[in-house]
Design an enzyme around this catalytic site. Structure first.
Site, PDB file in Angstrom:
ATOM      1  N   ARG A 296       0.855  -1.190   0.000  1.00  0.00           N
ATOM      2  CA  ARG A 296       0.000   0.000   0.000  1.00  0.00           C
ATOM      3  C   ARG A 296       0.890   1.238   0.000  1.00  0.00           C
ATOM      4  O   ARG A 296       1.903   1.292   0.708  1.00  0.00           O
ATOM      5  CB  ARG A 296      -0.912   0.016   1.233  1.00  0.00           C
ATOM      6  CG  ARG A 296      -2.117  -0.916   1.137  1.00  0.00           C
ATOM      7  CD  ARG A 296      -3.117  -0.484   0.072  1.00  0.00           C
ATOM      8  NE  ARG A 296      -4.287  -1.339   0.006  1.00  0.00           N
ATOM      9  CZ  ARG A 296      -4.422  -2.389  -0.823  1.00  0.00           C
ATOM     10  NH1 ARG A 296      -3.455  -2.717  -1.643  1.00  0.00           N
ATOM     11  NH2 ARG A 296      -5.545  -3.080  -0.828  1.00  0.00           N
TER      12      ARG A 296
ATOM     13  N   GLU B 166      -2.809   7.572  -4.088  1.00  0.00           N
ATOM     14  CA  GLU B 166      -3.320   6.875  -5.274  1.00  0.00           C
ATOM     15  C   GLU B 166      -4.736   7.329  -5.638  1.00  0.00           C
ATOM     16  O   GLU B 166      -5.575   7.445  -4.732  1.00  0.00           O
ATOM     17  CB  GLU B 166      -3.314   5.373  -4.942  1.00  0.00           C
ATOM     18  CG  GLU B 166      -3.391   4.481  -6.140  1.00  0.00           C
ATOM     19  CD  GLU B 166      -3.151   3.024  -5.748  1.00  0.00           C
ATOM     20  OE1 GLU B 166      -2.151   2.741  -5.044  1.00  0.00           O
ATOM     21  OE2 GLU B 166      -3.977   2.198  -6.144  1.00  0.00           O
TER      22      GLU B 166
ATOM     23  N   HIS C 243      -0.908  -0.026  -9.949  1.00  0.00           N
ATOM     24  CA  HIS C 243      -1.577  -0.988  -9.063  1.00  0.00           C
ATOM     25  C   HIS C 243      -2.008  -2.247  -9.839  1.00  0.00           C
ATOM     26  O   HIS C 243      -3.205  -2.561  -9.946  1.00  0.00           O
ATOM     27  CB  HIS C 243      -2.774  -0.352  -8.351  1.00  0.00           C
ATOM     28  CG  HIS C 243      -3.083  -1.027  -7.038  1.00  0.00           C
ATOM     29  ND1 HIS C 243      -3.485  -0.350  -5.923  1.00  0.00           N
ATOM     30  CD2 HIS C 243      -3.045  -2.343  -6.669  1.00  0.00           C
ATOM     31  CE1 HIS C 243      -3.679  -1.202  -4.912  1.00  0.00           C
ATOM     32  NE2 HIS C 243      -3.416  -2.423  -5.353  1.00  0.00           N
TER      33      HIS C 243
HETATM   34  C1  DGY Z   1      -5.473  -6.127  -2.843  1.00  0.00           C
HETATM   35  O1  DGY Z   1      -6.268  -7.037  -3.052  1.00  0.00           O
HETATM   36  O2  DGY Z   1      -5.367  -5.600  -1.733  1.00  0.00           O
HETATM   37  C2  DGY Z   1      -4.626  -5.677  -3.961  1.00  0.00           C
HETATM   38  O3  DGY Z   1      -3.981  -4.498  -3.689  1.00  0.00           O
HETATM   39  C3  DGY Z   1      -5.458  -5.591  -5.224  1.00  0.00           C
HETATM   40  O4  DGY Z   1      -4.619  -5.519  -6.318  1.00  0.00           O
END
Ligand code: DGY
Length: 317
Positions: free
Chosen positions: A232, A261, A279
């Site tokens: 993240r 983001e 992403h």
């Molecule tokens: C998630 O599932 O948390 C991922 O970041 C999606 O790509």
């Protein structure tokens, strides 16, 4: 029953929901605004959310007391206020397990890209600028006998460890608990930062991990090392990262996620030693389909009394 899906999912995966009642799927090819989200969820028994929907008190109040489940179509759930969902009498679910391989593969793709300068080379070729092979042309860093430091040793961290080991890397990791098997050696964060040639982030975003990689952590990283983030964005202080990359504190960074983001720090966009992906961690046809199916199964199971398949535990405060 009223079921709200905040962004289109593969149509076939939605079929079980149409059998349950009235299905509303957002017609927009973008995330809903906070106002649109509140309006859309009114009267919903179930909400299927995406990782960019913020589900907080205001959305839950707008939904109403009949709400039973918030099914996130992602493994990460920092966008959900899980305690608030529980207080409102609903369960929160996510999609663990189904995106492990896709995310680990993408992590290796980014790791190889930044250390071997693939995207930088692609930009050079496309620019039309003259270039020719010579012994010192566009050298990167090899991975063999190098150390990968993994922060967060869940399923994805362990899958990355396996892949990196196959490339000849040794593994250390920083995690709350020890993992059995040959997935590497557990070390303190300081040791990991100071000794790893590549640091890869695989921890969830929580109050404890927000800005875990800040200016001080970047300074503690080994000279010439690389940072990879497929977890993240806010785990990394992007201002500090831009300064560290520009000042040569670390050699490069490969990012799939961003602090604000989908906005990307303008400094990152101009740095040659930053590889930037939008992403894509789970972005394979198979994985995204399975994520949608699991989110839908969680709704069906909850609304039909079977209990959610992958509920998120409510943290004890
Ligand atoms: C998630 O599932 O948390 C991922 O970041 C999606 O790509």
């Amino acid at each position: 029953m009223r079921i709200v899906v905040t962004r289109a999912l593969p149509p076939a995966t939605l079929a079980p929901l149409t059998e349950l009642g009235e299905l509303w799927v957002s017609p927009h090819d973008r995330p809903l605004t906070a106002e649109e989200l509140c309006a859309a969820v009114a009267g919903a028994d179930a909400i299927v959310t995406m990782l960019n929907d913020r589900i907080d008190e205001s959305v839950l109040t707008a939904a109403g007391s009949q709400l039973r489940v918030v099914a996130n179509t992602a493994v990460g759930y920092d966008n959900l206020d899980v305690p608030a969902i529980a207080r409102h009498g609903a369960v929160a679910t996510n999609t663990p397990g189904v995106l492990v391989d896709a995310t680990a593969d993408l992590t290796m793709a980014l790791l190889l890209d930044v250390t071997r300068r693939v995207t930088e080379g692609d930009r050079l070729v496309r620019s039309g600028e003259a270039w020719s092979w010579d012994i010192g042309f566009m050298l990167g860093a090899g991975l063999q006998q190098k150390q990968l430091g993994i922060i967060g040793m869940g399923h994805i961290g362990r899958a990355v460890a396996q892949r990196a080991a196959a490339f000849g890397m040794s593994i250390v990791y920083h995690a709350r608990r020890e993992h059995d098997g040959d997935t590497g050696r557990r070390v303190a964060l300081d040791e990991l930062l100071a000794t790893s040639d590549v640091v890869s982030l695989h921890c969830p975003l929580t109050a404890d991990t927000r800005h875990l990689i800040d200016a001080s952590a970047l300074r503690r990283m080994k000279a010439g090392s690389y940072l990879v983030n497929t977890a993240r964005g806010p785990i990394v202080d992007e201002n500090a990262l831009v300064e560290a990359l520009a000042g040569g504190v670390i050699a490069g960074a490969a990012l799939d996620v961003y602090e604000y983001e989908p906005d990307v720090h303008p400094g990152l966009r101009t740095l040659p030693n930053a590889v930037l992906a939008p992403h894509l961690g789970s972005a394979t046809v198979e994985t995204r389909t399975r994520m949608a199916e699991l989110a839908v199964e969680n709704v069906v199971q909850t609304l039909t009394g079977g209990g959610p398949i992958t509920p998120i535990a409510v943290p004890s405060r």
